[in-house]
Write an enzyme that holds these catalytic residues in place. Structure first.
Site, mmCIF file in Angstrom:
data_model
loop_
_atom_site.group_PDB
_atom_site.id
_atom_site.type_symbol
_atom_site.label_atom_id
_atom_site.label_comp_id
_atom_site.label_asym_id
_atom_site.label_seq_id
_atom_site.Cartn_x
_atom_site.Cartn_y
_atom_site.Cartn_z
ATOM 1 C CB CYS A 1 42.118 45.539 32.332
ATOM 2 S SG CYS A 1 41.253 47.097 32.066
ATOM 3 C CG HIS B 1 37.832 44.428 32.617
ATOM 4 N ND1 HIS B 1 38.880 44.661 33.474
ATOM 5 C CD2 HIS B 1 37.924 43.119 32.248
ATOM 6 C CE1 HIS B 1 39.564 43.535 33.634
ATOM 7 N NE2 HIS B 1 39.018 42.591 32.899
ATOM 8 C CG HIS C 1 40.851 39.389 32.266
ATOM 9 N ND1 HIS C 1 39.867 39.983 33.043
ATOM 10 C CD2 HIS C 1 40.765 38.059 32.561
ATOM 11 C CE1 HIS C 1 39.221 39.050 33.740
ATOM 12 N NE2 HIS C 1 39.745 37.879 33.461
#
Length: 211
Positions: free
Chosen positions: A103, A157, A169
């Protein structure tokens, strides 16, 4: 731009989602078993929080009033490049389209290539960049979104806001790598921590605002 991106959003979410820490969603049973810790808010802490919110709003207002306001153009470049990478595989520690992304690697790649901005490598460092905090109801395309997907309350994240309650993402190996999801989905809404306008730090933004 937002209308261009909307048709690409999946109508249903994969039931098992993973963050950069490769940890899945916390089950309802696990959530219920976690002890609830009461927070005692002192008068000084409440005042400090209120003052911090005022400072953040003032910072955003000052930046938004600069002439001309060019962040939408920078966001377009980042998001269009990101959209072209949908389906790129997830790879822990990955930072390129050839090897795959995690990410933070995905975000760092886009901001470096399209905005000339070098962001910290990990989400734990990225969330601490000195960029304006953005309220959830004031999000704009290009804003960074941070989540706690490991159930411990710590950032694990991150993604980039697209607009219309959508974000892009690099999710996980199981869910297909780079993809689009809805921030309003129960899982992402529950794990959302905060958002920052990192584009305010971009060299291109500074140069354009002076022209």
């Amino acid at each position: 731009m937002l209308n261009r991106f909307a048709p690409l959003v999946p109508l249903a979410l994969v039931t098992l989602l993973f963050g950069c820490a490769t940890t899945g969603p916390v089950s309802q049973q696990q959530v219920q078993q976690q002890p609830v810790t009461a927070q005692v808010l002192t008068k000084s802490s409440v005042q400090a929080t209120f003052e911090e919110e005022l400072n953040t709003e003032a910072e955003l207002q000052d930046f938004a009033s600069s002439k001309p306001y060019q962040l939408p153009a920078l966001a377009d470049n980042i998001l269009e490049r990101g959209m072209s990478l949908i389906g790129t595989r997830y790879r822990f520690g990955g930072t390129s389209e050839n090897t795959g992304f995690d990410c933070s690697g995905f975000i760092g790649y886009l901001f470096r290539e399209e905005a000339g901005l070098n962001l910290p490598r990990s989400t734990r460092e990225m969330i601490n960049v000195k960029a304006p905090l953005v309220a959830r109801n004031n999000l704009k395309p290009g804003d960074l979104l941070f989540f706690s997907t490991n159930g411990r309350g710590r950032v694990s994240h991150a993604g980039i806001y697209l607009g219309d309650d959508q974000f892009i993402h690099s999710s996980s190996r199981r869910s297909g790598g780079v993809r689009i999801d809805k921030l309003g989905d129960r899982y992402w809404s529950k794990t959302f921590i905060e958002a920052k306008r990192a584009l305010a730090m971009a060299p291109a933004a500074t140069t354009l605002s002076r022209n």
